[in-house]
Scaffold this active site. Structure first.
Site, PDB file in Angstrom:
ATOM      1  N   LYS A  60       0.847  -1.197   0.000  1.00 44.43           N
ATOM      2  CA  LYS A  60       0.000   0.000   0.000  1.00 44.43           C
ATOM      3  C   LYS A  60       0.881   1.244   0.000  1.00 44.43           C
ATOM      4  O   LYS A  60       1.896   1.287   0.710  1.00 44.43           O
ATOM      5  CB  LYS A  60      -0.898  -0.047   1.237  1.00 44.43           C
ATOM      6  CG  LYS A  60      -1.954   1.047   1.322  1.00 44.43           C
ATOM      7  CD  LYS A  60      -2.820   0.826   2.571  1.00 44.43           C
ATOM      8  CE  LYS A  60      -3.921   1.847   2.719  1.00 44.43           C
ATOM      9  NZ  LYS A  60      -4.758   1.590   3.924  1.00 44.43           N
ATOM     10  N   SER A 135      -9.617   1.578   3.021  1.00 39.47           N
ATOM     11  CA  SER A 135      -8.756   2.359   2.157  1.00 39.47           C
ATOM     12  C   SER A 135      -7.698   1.530   1.418  1.00 39.47           C
ATOM     13  O   SER A 135      -7.092   2.030   0.472  1.00 39.47           O
ATOM     14  CB  SER A 135      -8.044   3.443   2.976  1.00 39.47           C
ATOM     15  OG  SER A 135      -7.219   2.858   3.958  1.00 39.47           O
ATOM     16  N   SER A 159      -9.714  -0.795   7.195  1.00 44.13           N
ATOM     17  CA  SER A 159      -9.183  -0.619   5.837  1.00 44.13           C
ATOM     18  C   SER A 159      -8.481  -1.811   5.226  1.00 44.13           C
ATOM     19  O   SER A 159      -8.140  -1.771   4.042  1.00 44.13           O
ATOM     20  CB  SER A 159      -8.222   0.566   5.810  1.00 44.13           C
ATOM     21  OG  SER A 159      -8.955   1.747   5.748  1.00 44.13           O
TER      22      SER A 159
HETATM   23  N1  GLN Z   1     -13.239   3.878   6.711  1.00 44.68           N
HETATM   24  C1  GLN Z   1     -12.398   4.194   7.819  1.00 44.68           C
HETATM   25  C2  GLN Z   1     -11.937   5.626   7.741  1.00 44.68           C
HETATM   26  O1  GLN Z   1     -12.211   6.229   6.774  1.00 44.68           O
HETATM   27  C3  GLN Z   1     -11.259   3.240   7.907  1.00 44.68           C
HETATM   28  C4  GLN Z   1      -9.981   3.781   7.437  1.00 44.68           C
HETATM   29  C5  GLN Z   1      -8.782   2.905   7.727  1.00 44.68           C
HETATM   30  O2  GLN Z   1      -8.874   1.852   8.333  1.00 44.68           O
HETATM   31  N2  GLN Z   1      -7.613   3.425   7.341  1.00 44.68           N
HETATM   32  O3  GLN Z   1     -11.334   6.141   8.625  1.00 44.68           O
END
Ligand code: GLN
Length: 506
Positions: A60, A135, A159
């Site tokens: 990532k 994400s 994410s």
């Molecule tokens: N959807 C969550 C957020 O927007 C999770 C993000 C993540 O785990 N980086 O914060």
């Protein structure tokens, strides 16, 4: 024996990348130079090493790989290249993996679709009109398409697990501190960690085993306590699996919401959003029921459980995550990092212009929210209250699962089965989820981060042409147990693949 890539690999990668744009940088012929493997030699059984050695992997683009891009999905950092590698990456390279590319993400990890990337949009390999989730959407999509057998992601509130569910792969969010965060660009440090996306339970286990462990560069990192179940060996993979699963059903969550005292308009609004998000789309419901029945057929005893604090999980999560993000992102000012404007009146103007042009709307929203909840005189009302909710949720999970630090006693439950996300991969059209609904839908994932516990998602079924994931959540350092359960499932229900997928990795 080390794996050798087939000659057709580069063509296969290109074919998929043209369709799904999973990578922000892709260089299969010229993978990242190996980092300095200066840690203790990896203690990996040959069976695990053989699932990593010689294989390409993806990382990532908020995790540092020396010589490669580190855009974090942000326009502000689109030119940044990393001079060093994350500890997890160095360990994977030491185990023989090669990093072929960096994958797209919601800017700084903020989102659930990968559409919040300032670089490009990534498509779901099952249906290119749909999002891959987020994400870590690029890592999930690349793994699901068979472009790589595994990838690294990061999980702050879901994410790794949610995009794994949207794309039909295994997603492991380890115990907080089990994997070093050194080299992961911080979004919300107290909630997040590096996680694994993989094509099988065995591969996820091997990769987690390679990257975990105490790292002196991250003081929150820890080795698994001696009393924890080993990842490999007699009690590990292939051993006895059946036990007791607590089922956290949407009905139990709905019941807790219905019973909550509604003290004021804010609480009522939060509860209303939670009620809407707790309810599963009918296809996801079918997948969840299939998982429940499937585990019963495997010999597990299922008991219903309740985690009443879950109903306040999302507001607590977003309060804490935004507060930490507003502090963590202060460094991106155009002076230390970031693309500068051509011209500025003075240093303050330089910072303003850099951040205004570089950050996307979602990031700006969260920085504002974070500074709002932390402003002097109001911390008690928002931030400290969120921390109290967090402690309450952690206590509820510990009561069900046993102490947070492994105490060696037989735990009351082996794991908790719960949904990952109320919908399958959504599309970008009018029936898409609004940004607010996407946040409310983090209900089932963010609680593992608030509690610091490991959780794993895997595809339980395919409904209407799209995968449905379910989640297993366990006590601290019980990754081995969660992976055993996932492997037991996979033996009976082989994981599905999107059309056009070719098996390059078994
Ligand atoms: N959807 C969550 C957020 O927007 C999770 C993000 C993540 O785990 N980086 O914060």
């Amino acid at each position: 024996m080390s794996y050798k890539q087939p000659a057709s690999y580069t063509a296969y990668l290109k074919e998929w990348e043209d369709k799904i744009s999973a990578f922000t940088e892709l260089s299969p012929e010229n993978p990242a130079p190996e980092g300095e493997a200066d840690g203790a030699p990896l203690d990996l059984p040959a069976s695990a090493r053989s699932l990593i050695e010689g294989f390409p992997c993806a990382v990532k683009d908020n995790i540092a790989v020396r010589g490669m891009r580190l855009s974090c999905g942000s326009k502000l950092l689109s030119d940044l290249r990393s001079p060093y590698s994350a500890t997890a990456v160095i360990k994977l390279q030491a185990a023989g993996a090669s990093v072929v590319g960096k994958t797209n993400l919601d800017e700084f990890g903020m989102g659930s679709s990968t559409d919040n990337s300032g670089i490009q949009k990534t498509n779901n390999p099952w249906d290119t009109a749909r999002v891959p989730g987020g994400s870590s959407g690029g890592s999930a999509a690349a793994t699901a398409a068979g472009m790589v057998p595994f990838a690294l992601g990061s999980d702050t509130g879901g994410s790794v697990r949610q995009p794994a569910a949207f794309c039909g792969v295994v997603g492991l969010k380890p115990t907080y501190g089990a994997v070093s965060r050194y080299g992961l660009v911080a979004y919300a440090s107290s909630l997040e960690g590096i996680g694994v996306l993989a094509d099988s339970a065995a591969r996820a286990r091997a990769v987690f085993a390679a990257i975990r462990g105490r790292d002196e560069r991250d003081n929150t990192s820890r080795d698994a306590p001696a009393a924890a179940q080993p990842l490999f060996g007699a009690a590990g993979e292939g051993g006895k699996t059946a036990g007791v699963i607590g089922v956290l059903s949407p009905e139990a969550v709905a019941k807790a919401i219905a019973q909550a005292p509604s003290d004021g308009a804010d609480a009522a609004k939060a509860l209303e959003a939670a009620a809407a998000a707790a309810e599963l789309e009918s296809e996801v419901r079918r997948g969840f029921d299939a998982a429940r029945e499937g585990f019963a057929a495997l010999g597990y005893r299922l008991v219903d459980v309740e985690v009443p604090g879950l109903k306040y999980g999302v507001p607590a999560y977003y309060t804490i995550a935004a507060a930490e993000a507003s502090a963590n992102l202060a460094r991106f000012d155009g002076i230390r990092y970031g693309r500068r404007p051509d011209w500025a009146e003075n240093p303050d103007d330089l910072v303003d212009k850099t951040r205004d042009a570089g950050f996307g709307d979602e990031v700006k929203l969260r920085i504002l929210l974070g500074t709002f909840v932390l402003r002097s005189g109001f911390q008690d009302r928002y931030y400290l209250r969120a921390q109290r909710i967090r402690a309450g949720i952690r206590a509820e999970f510990e009561a069900l699962l046993g102490s947070s630090l492994y105490d060696g006693d037989a735990p009351p439950l082996d794991a908790i089965l719960l949904p990952v996300f109320p919908t399958r991969a959504f599309d970008r059209g009018p029936s898409s989820l609004s940004p607010f609904a996407q946040k409310a839908a983090d209900l089932y994932t963010c609680c593992a981060n608030l509690a610091g516990l490991p959780a794993l998602s895997f595809p339980a079924s395919v409904e209407g042409g799209l995968p449905v994931g379910v989640q297993l959540l366990g006590r601290a350092f019980s990754e081995g147990k969660l992976l055993d359960m996932c492997a037991a499932w996979e033996r009976v229900h082989p994981f599905p693949h999107p059309a056009g997928w070719k098996d390059l990795w078994s």
